[in-house]
Design a protein around this motif. Structure first.
Motif, short mmCIF file in Angstrom:
data_model
loop_
_atom_site.label_atom_id
_atom_site.label_comp_id
_atom_site.label_asym_id
_atom_site.label_seq_id
_atom_site.Cartn_x
_atom_site.Cartn_y
_atom_site.Cartn_z
N ALA A 6 0.84 -1.20 0.00
CA ALA A 6 0.00 0.00 0.00
C ALA A 6 0.87 1.25 0.00
CB ALA A 6 -0.92 0.01 1.22
N TYR A 7 0.55 2.16 -0.89
CA TYR A 7 1.16 3.49 -0.93
C TYR A 7 0.07 4.45 -0.50
CZ TYR A 7 4.50 0.92 -3.74
OH TYR A 7 5.42 -0.01 -4.18
N ILE A 8 0.29 5.12 0.63
CA ILE A 8 -0.79 5.93 1.22
C ILE A 8 -0.37 7.39 1.33
CG2 ILE A 8 -1.69 3.95 2.51
CD1 ILE A 8 -0.44 5.24 5.05
N ASP A 9 -1.38 8.26 1.27
CA ASP A 9 -1.15 9.68 1.48
C ASP A 9 -2.46 10.31 1.93
OD1 ASP A 9 0.32 11.99 1.65
OD2 ASP A 9 0.37 12.38 -0.49
N GLY A 10 -2.34 11.34 2.71
CA GLY A 10 -3.49 12.11 3.15
C GLY A 10 -3.10 13.57 3.15
N SER A 29 -0.32 -10.36 -7.41
CA SER A 29 -0.58 -10.74 -8.81
C SER A 29 -0.29 -9.61 -9.79
CB SER A 29 -2.05 -11.15 -8.97
OG SER A 29 -2.88 -10.02 -8.74
N GLY A 30 -0.05 -8.40 -9.24
CA GLY A 30 0.18 -7.24 -10.10
C GLY A 30 -1.04 -6.34 -10.24
N ARG A 31 -2.18 -6.81 -9.80
CA ARG A 31 -3.42 -6.01 -9.86
C ARG A 31 -3.27 -4.79 -8.96
NH1 ARG A 31 -8.48 -7.42 -6.64
NH2 ARG A 31 -9.82 -5.67 -7.14
N ARG A 32 -3.68 -3.63 -9.48
CA ARG A 32 -3.62 -2.38 -8.70
C ARG A 32 -5.03 -1.87 -8.43
NH1 ARG A 32 1.27 1.30 -9.84
NH2 ARG A 32 -0.29 2.88 -9.38
N VAL A 33 -5.21 -1.39 -7.22
CA VAL A 33 -6.47 -0.79 -6.81
C VAL A 33 -6.16 0.61 -6.31
CG1 VAL A 33 -8.39 -0.91 -5.18
CG2 VAL A 33 -7.46 -3.02 -6.17
N GLU A 34 -6.90 1.58 -6.79
CA GLU A 34 -6.72 2.97 -6.35
C GLU A 34 -7.94 3.42 -5.59
OE1 GLU A 34 -5.68 5.42 -9.69
OE2 GLU A 34 -4.02 4.09 -10.27
N ILE A 35 -7.70 4.03 -4.45
CA ILE A 35 -8.78 4.56 -3.61
C ILE A 35 -8.47 6.03 -3.34
CG2 ILE A 35 -9.97 4.42 -1.39
CD1 ILE A 35 -9.03 1.47 -1.24
N SER A 36 -9.42 6.88 -3.62
CA SER A 36 -9.30 8.28 -3.22
C SER A 36 -10.68 8.74 -2.75
CB SER A 36 -8.79 9.16 -4.37
OG SER A 36 -9.69 9.14 -5.44
N GLN A 37 -10.69 9.46 -1.66
CA GLN A 37 -11.97 9.91 -1.13
C GLN A 37 -11.78 11.09 -0.19
OE1 GLN A 37 -12.91 6.02 0.51
NE2 GLN A 37 -12.84 6.86 2.58
N PRO A 38 -12.76 11.96 -0.16
CA PRO A 38 -12.72 13.04 0.82
C PRO A 38 -13.05 12.47 2.20
CG PRO A 38 -14.76 13.13 -0.43
CD PRO A 38 -13.93 12.02 -1.02
N ALA A 55 -6.46 1.66 4.12
CA ALA A 55 -5.62 0.62 3.49
C ALA A 55 -5.67 -0.67 4.30
CB ALA A 55 -4.19 1.13 3.36
N MET A 56 -5.58 -0.57 5.62
CA MET A 56 -5.62 -1.77 6.46
C MET A 56 -6.99 -2.44 6.41
SD MET A 56 -3.13 -1.14 9.74
CE MET A 56 -4.01 0.24 10.42
N GLU A 57 -8.05 -1.64 6.42
CA GLU A 57 -9.40 -2.22 6.33
C GLU A 57 -9.59 -2.95 5.01
OE1 GLU A 57 -11.75 1.26 7.14
OE2 GLU A 57 -11.93 0.75 9.27
N TYR A 58 -9.09 -2.37 3.92
CA TYR A 58 -9.18 -3.03 2.61
C TYR A 58 -8.42 -4.36 2.66
CZ TYR A 58 -8.49 -4.11 -2.31
OH TYR A 58 -8.47 -4.75 -3.52
N ALA A 59 -7.21 -4.33 3.19
CA ALA A 59 -6.38 -5.53 3.24
C ALA A 59 -7.05 -6.64 4.06
CB ALA A 59 -5.00 -5.19 3.83
N LEU A 60 -7.64 -6.28 5.18
CA LEU A 60 -8.33 -7.27 6.01
C LEU A 60 -9.55 -7.83 5.29
CD1 LEU A 60 -8.02 -5.63 9.53
CD2 LEU A 60 -6.89 -7.72 8.72
N ALA A 61 -10.30 -6.98 4.62
CA ALA A 61 -11.48 -7.43 3.88
C ALA A 61 -11.09 -8.37 2.74
CB ALA A 61 -12.26 -6.24 3.34
N PHE A 62 -9.92 -8.17 2.18
CA PHE A 62 -9.41 -9.00 1.09
C PHE A 62 -8.82 -10.31 1.62
CE2 PHE A 62 -5.91 -10.14 -1.82
CZ PHE A 62 -6.65 -10.36 -2.98
#
Length: 107
Positions: A6-10, A29-38, A55-62
């Motif tokens: 995960a590459y994160i920024d706020g 696998s090389g698949r990229r997911v981008e998340i941006s939100q206010p 990022a951690m919540e996404y990882a746990l859900a996955f």
């Protein structure tokens, strides 16, 4: 073992302040997911923590067992690693939540 990077920024800008997060997650696998939100109005350090949390919540859900995180936030990196104490009442709750979630992943 499922691994994610995960590459994160706020960030926060303007008056009134407006905050948001941006995350790029790379699956093994090389698949990229981008998340941006206010995320509403808060300070920059809170936005950095919010990005980590999402990022951690996404990882746990996955079903991720290993998460490698890259961040440019010295505050978040050093507080989560235990190098700095989190003394800010405004950050304490999200910091503790992130620390608790981090124990869900292998080192």
């Amino acid at each position: 073992m499922t691994e994610l990077t995960a590459y994160i920024d706020g960030g926060t800008r303007g008056s009134p302040r407006s905050s948001g997060i941006g995350i790029v997650l790379e699956h093994a696998s090389g698949r990229r997911v981008e998340i941006s939100q206010p995320i509403g109005s808060d300070d920059n350090n809170y936005a950095e923590y919010a990005a980590l949390l999402v990022a951690m919540e996404y990882a746990l859900a996955f079903g991720c067992t290993r998460l490698k995180v890259f961040s440019d936030s010295e505050v978040v990196v050093r507080q989560v690693s235990g190098e700095y104490n989190c003394q800010s009442p405004a950050l304490r709750t999200i910091h503790e939540f992130c620390k608790a979630l981090s124990s869900s992943f292998e080192c």
